[in-house]
Structure formats: structure tokens, C-alpha cells
Design a protein around this motif. Structure first.
Motif, mmCIF file in Angstrom:
data_model
loop_
_atom_site.group_PDB
_atom_site.id
_atom_site.type_symbol
_atom_site.label_atom_id
_atom_site.label_comp_id
_atom_site.label_asym_id
_atom_site.label_seq_id
_atom_site.Cartn_x
_atom_site.Cartn_y
_atom_site.Cartn_z
ATOM 1 N N THR A 94 0.661 -1.351 -0.008
ATOM 2 C CA THR A 94 0.027 -0.246 -0.011
ATOM 3 C C THR A 94 0.742 1.153 0.069
ATOM 4 N N ASN A 101 -3.378 1.868 6.248
ATOM 5 C CA ASN A 101 -3.854 0.710 5.704
ATOM 6 C C ASN A 101 -4.674 -0.057 6.258
ATOM 7 N N GLN A 115 -8.362 -1.189 -1.227
ATOM 8 C CA GLN A 115 -7.808 -0.078 -1.212
ATOM 9 C C GLN A 115 -6.588 -0.086 -2.478
ATOM 10 N N THR A 116 -5.903 1.165 -2.597
ATOM 11 C CA THR A 116 -4.958 1.020 -3.659
ATOM 12 C C THR A 116 -3.641 0.398 -3.357
ATOM 13 N N GLU A 120 -1.874 -3.824 -8.375
ATOM 14 C CA GLU A 120 -3.077 -3.629 -9.437
ATOM 15 C C GLU A 120 -2.481 -2.117 -10.056
ATOM 16 N N THR A 121 -1.999 -1.421 -9.139
ATOM 17 C CA THR A 121 -1.454 -0.152 -9.937
ATOM 18 C C THR A 121 -0.413 -0.560 -11.136
ATOM 19 N N LYS A 124 -2.249 -2.201 -14.008
ATOM 20 C CA LYS A 124 -3.112 -1.206 -14.863
ATOM 21 C C LYS A 124 -2.183 -0.405 -15.828
ATOM 22 N N THR A 407 2.754 7.329 -8.920
ATOM 23 C CA THR A 407 2.414 7.007 -7.619
ATOM 24 C C THR A 407 1.104 7.602 -7.112
ATOM 25 N N PRO A 408 0.151 6.788 -6.693
ATOM 26 C CA PRO A 408 -1.096 7.315 -6.544
ATOM 27 C C PRO A 408 -1.039 8.124 -5.395
ATOM 28 N N ASP A 410 -2.542 8.645 -2.596
ATOM 29 C CA ASP A 410 -2.911 7.932 -1.235
ATOM 30 C C ASP A 410 -1.807 7.193 -0.602
#
Length: 523
Positions: A94, A101, A115-116, A120-121, A124, A407-408, A410
Motif C-alpha cells: 500500500t 492501511n 484499497q489502492t 493493481e497499479t 493497470k 504514484t497514487p 494516497d
């Protein structure tokens, strides 16, 4: 010249219609962006940095971890934000603190996969993702195209693995070997059209330290020196005095040191096959006889337990390092090495007799710091050392940076790739203080919850939940952390400054629980 090359060759192709498509394909390759690197994150369990050759240990043998450090970078102040297994894995996925988290303790909490997530990032952004080995988050992997993971802590011998979609199968062999086997099998069968991100989660070197058969007795001829603070009296540190994680009183002769094992009733050994049990039992029967014959008491017994602990621990580490070598060899032979980033880290540090302990949890150096070495061919200069304060919340943003992914917002960490490349500038300063918060209490080792911060020289910590006490250490003068100078004359200004910085970090990372405790903390 390039324009002339394109024009000249296009005329040739236009004269030969059958070659036109081939030429267009060739020309398009010149315009492609550089190939994104593959990334392998090798993640072990409870492997102490001070037990690795690259970190200065002259006794143990870790040639393959040392190779990654030699061919890449070694982090000398890589710190965790909560020194315990599951929460560290949650932070890897996370890029966030435990309070954010939701995974604070090793209990029955189910990791929130909604959550992010790093996995998954990456997926994608075009990466193929996989997790193989130990995960230990009370949930199945999320954001991964493939997984084959150990249930819970897993077993050293003939372990079960959970595969997709949710089938559990027992496999014959030693866990480190099987994890490497499954990893290389996946690498061989993956989608070659995509870059990949693979987490290799090793069980080693987790308690109860069952070595591979070929490593039994590997360190029996070594007499490990006692750490300087092995007989720590915990003066001025009430939380340290109250813990239950000493080699003396907590370490168990039967389960931990394999003295007088019951091979029929103990479920760990029921899964051994006949040949495995024969070899394993023959070795530990000799250890049992040694213990019985010596009739040790007092300090002699404590130090015997210490020697047995380290001999088993480092024998298990042999299998870990050997299998890292197998994976590196696969990368070399397959041609993947030149475009694959290889990271090796442990989920946190571990006590190898320091303060008389095993295990982790405390903000003290041996569990706060964890090994981290990274090889990135052509980008990271071989052999560099990074001494900046890096946290495990930074791991995910750094991996994303390497992958060319954003980078997301959050995620609470930040990429330290510029530090590895030597491009960090004064205009973008790196952190000077690192924040820590540990929660799990009272089981299993009665370590009081606490928070604190570490700078390059000082460490300030507050223990709450019953301990209600401050600790302050000057790491330059007291590297073994036995002299708590909190409240000492002349430290008033330093203490006030550190408390102010601690509050700033709590606010920055939105640790509301800690802020409330700090507000009512004993002065």
C-alpha cells in the motif's frame, strides 16, 4: 543521416511490395520508448541485517545477497514503520502506515484488498504481476495475475500452497526450494509481451528455524560471540524490562531448539516423510544428548541456548541465500538479468541476542532496521551505499517509479530512486526524521505499544498502554541503546525539539490516535 537512411530504405521497400510490411515494422522499432524493466522483489521473513555479509558479518555466508549489493546498492538505514511481519507486507502493498492501511497487528484482521495496491497499479500500467511464497495477510493476493502462496505462516517441510482460484495442494520438498521452483516455472511460462513484477515471499528465517537437511549442522563448528549488551539489565527502560522475548526465559527447548522432540504428536513433524524424518531426527537426537549430558544451568545454559539458536537460524538462512542464488542464475541463463531489477529485503529486522533477545517489535535498531539491497543494471552504479533514512512506505512508490508508473496520491511514501541514481538535489530534500508506531500487545511477547522517531543521531520513543514512559538515545555515543538519557540534565532543548518533530510527523501522516496519546503523555 538518419533521414537519408529512412528515405533510402523506404524506396527500396516500395520497390519490393513483399518486403514493405517488414520494413515498416523495422522502422517503427526505432521510435519505441526504452523497454520497461522487469522487477523482482525477494521478501524474506525475520532476516536480520546484522546477519548478512554485505552488512559486515564476517562469520555467516550470504554470497548471493552480497552479490546483489555488490552489483547494485545497499541501504544502511532502511527502516520499517511497524516492526512485525503482516503489517510490513501490508505496507509494501500500500505504501502506507499501518494506521492508514488498516493492518496494525498479526491477528485475525483481514487485509483490505479494496484499497489502492502496488500490484493493481502496476497491472493497470501494463505489468504482469505475481506473488509466490509467503504472504501472511489473512487474504488471497489481489491485483496479481498469478499467485501460489503459503497459507498463514506455512511449513518448512512438505508445505501446502494455495493456488488459483483457491485450491490447496501439498508439495514434497523444502519450502525455500519449492518457492524458487514455482517462481522460475512462472517466469518461464509468463506472457513475454509484458514486463513483469514478481514478489518472491520466503518463509525463511522465521521461527522455529527448521534447516534444510543439507544445512543441518552447517554452523556447529562456530562459536558465536555474545553481543555487547547480551546481559542487558534494562536499567531505566521499564518497557524493555517487561518484555517476554528473551533467549533465557522465552525461548523453548523443545519447539525452538528441537530438544527431545515428539515426532509423532507434533504436527510440524507429522508431515515429514520417512527419509526426511530419519535424517532430521538423527541430527537433533545428538543435540538432545548434548543438552542432557551437559546438565547446564545459569549463564552456561543461557549461552548454550544462544549458540543453538544462532546455529539453527543461520543454517536456515543458508537455504534462503542459496535459493536467491538459484534465481539469479536463472536470470543470467535466460537473458533476463540485463533488464530485470532485483530487490532483496526482509519484512523487518530481528534480534540475534542483542539485549538478550530474539524476535523484533521494539524501535531499537536491530528490529527497526531491515536489509535492503537492489540491483538495476545500467541505472544504479554498482557498490554504492545509501545512508539516508528510507522507510518501507517508500518501497511501493520506488517500484512504481522504476516501472514508469505514477504514484497514487494516497500512498504516504515517496520514491528514493533519485537517491539510488545520485540525482537527489538540495531543492528536493530527503527526510531527516523517520516516524514509527508499533501496536501489538500483550501477546505474544508483551512488548508495550509505542511510537517514536529516529534521526541520523537520536531516537525518541514513548511507550504507552501501561508502560507510560519516554526513552531517548544518542546513537552516536550509545549505539547499543542501553543508556536512556531522557530527563538527563542538558537534554531539555534536544528533547523539546524532538517532541516537536514527532508531533509534526504524526500530523503529516494523519496518525490521530497517536496525537491523542501524545497530548496526554507523561512529561
Amino acid at each position: 543521416m538518419i533521414l537519408h537512411f529512412y528515405t533510402h530504405n523506404f524506396k527500396i521497400c516500395s520497390g519490393y511490395f513483399g518486403l514493405l510490411l517488414l520494413c515498416i515494422t523495422a522502422f517503427s522499432s526505432f521510435a519505441q520508448t526504452p523497454q520497461r524493466p522487469n522487477i523482482i522483489f525477494i521478501f524474506s521473513d525475520d532476516h536480520a541485517y546484522q546477519g548478512i555479509g554485505a552488512y559486515g558479518n564476517k562469520i555467516v555466508k550470504t554470497p548471493h545477497i552480497d552479490r546483489i549489493a555488490r552489483e547494485g546498492a545497499l541501504l544502511t538505514n532502511n527502516l520499517v514503520t511497524n516492526s512485525i511481519c503482516g503489517p510490513s507486507r501490508a505496507t509494501l502493498l500500500t505504501g502506507k502506515y499501518s494506521h492508514t492501511n488498516g493492518y496494525k497487528r498479526n491477528d485475525n484482521t483481514r487485509f483490505d484488498t479494496n484499497q489502492t495496491l502496488l500490484s493493481e497499479t502496476l497491472r493497470k500500467s501494463g505489468y504482469q504481476t505475481a506473488w509466490i511464497g509467503k504472504m501472511h495477510l489473512n487474504s488471497l493476493p489481489a491485483g496479481f495475475d498469478y499467485w501460489k502462496v503459503l497459507p498463514g505462516q506455512g511449513n518448512y517441510y512438505n508445505p501446502d500452497f494455495i493456488g488459483q482460484p483457491n485450491d490447496t495442494t501439498r508439495h514434497t520438498g523444502y519450502v525455500s526450494d519449492l518457492i524458487t521452483q514455482f517462481s522460475t516455472e512462472w517466469l518461464a511460462k509468463r506472457d513475454n509481451s509484458k514486463p513483469f513484477f514478481l514478489i518472491v515471499g520466503h518463509k525463511a528465517t522465521h521461527r522455529e528455524w527448521l534447516p534444510d537437511l543439507q544445512d543441518l549442522g552447517a554452523y556447529d563448528n562456530v562459536n558465536f560471540p555474545l553481543p555487547a549488551n547480551f546481559y542487558d539489565d534494562y536499567k531505566g527502560r521499564s518497557a524493555a524490562l517487561a518484555q517476554d522475548m528473551t533467549i533465557d526465559k522465552t525461548m523453548r527447548l523443545k519447539q525452538d531448539l528441537k530438544v527431545d522432540l515428539d515426532y509423532e504428536k507434533d504436527g510440524t513433524y507429522n508431515r515429514f516423510n520417512t527419509e526426511q524424518k530419519k535424517i532430521f531426527k538423527a541430527y537433533y537426537d545428538k543435540i538432545t544428548k548434548e543438552y542432557t549430558d551437559k546438565k547446564l544451568t545459569g549463564k552456561a545454559l543461557i549461552e548454550w541456548k544462544y549458540q543453538r539458536y544462532l546455529r539453527d537460524y543461520f543454517s536456515v538462512a543458508n537455504s534462503l541465500d542459496r535459493n536467491i542464488g538459484k534465481l539469479l542464475e536463472y536470470l543470467d541463463q535466460s537473458g533476463l538479468a540485463k533488464n530485470t531489477v532485483v530487490i532483496y529485503a526482509s519484512d523487518q529486522g530481528f534480534y540475534l541476542g542483542e539485549h538478550g533477545w530474539f524476535d523484533k517489535r521494539f524501535i531499537y535498531e536491530e528490529s527497526l532496521k531491515t536489509p535492503f539491497v537492489i540491483r538495476y543494471p545500467g541505472v544504479i552504479k554498482p557498490g554504492i551505499k545509501v545512508s539516508d533514512l528510507i522507510l518501507n512506505i517508500d518501497w511501493a512508490p520506488t517500484v512504481l517509479n522504476i516501472a514508469g508508473a505514477k504514484t497514487p496520491t494516497d500512498m504516504q511514501g515517496k520514491s528514493f530512486l533519485p537517491l539510488l541514481k545520485g540525482t537527489q538535489t538540495a531543492q528536493i530534500p530527503w527526510r531527516k526524521e523517520a516516524y514509527y508506531h508499533y501496536y501489538e500487545f500483550p501477546q505474544p511477547h508483551h512488548v508495550y505499544p509505542h511510537f517514536g522517531l529516529r534521526t541520523s543521531r537520536y531516537k525518541l520513543a514513548y511507550f504507552y498502554g501501561g508502560a507510560d514512559s519516554w526513552e531517548l538515545f544518542d546513537l552516536q555515543k550509545d549505539p547499543t541503546e542501553v543508556a536512556n538519557i531522557y530527563g538527563a540534565k542538558g537534554t531539555e532543548k534536544l528533547t523539546a525539539d524532538l517532541k516537536g518533530k514527532l508531533k509534526i510527523l504524526m500530523t503529516e501522516y494523519k496518525d490521530e490516535e497517536a496525537l491523542k496519546i501524545l497530548a496526554s503523555a507523561k512529561k
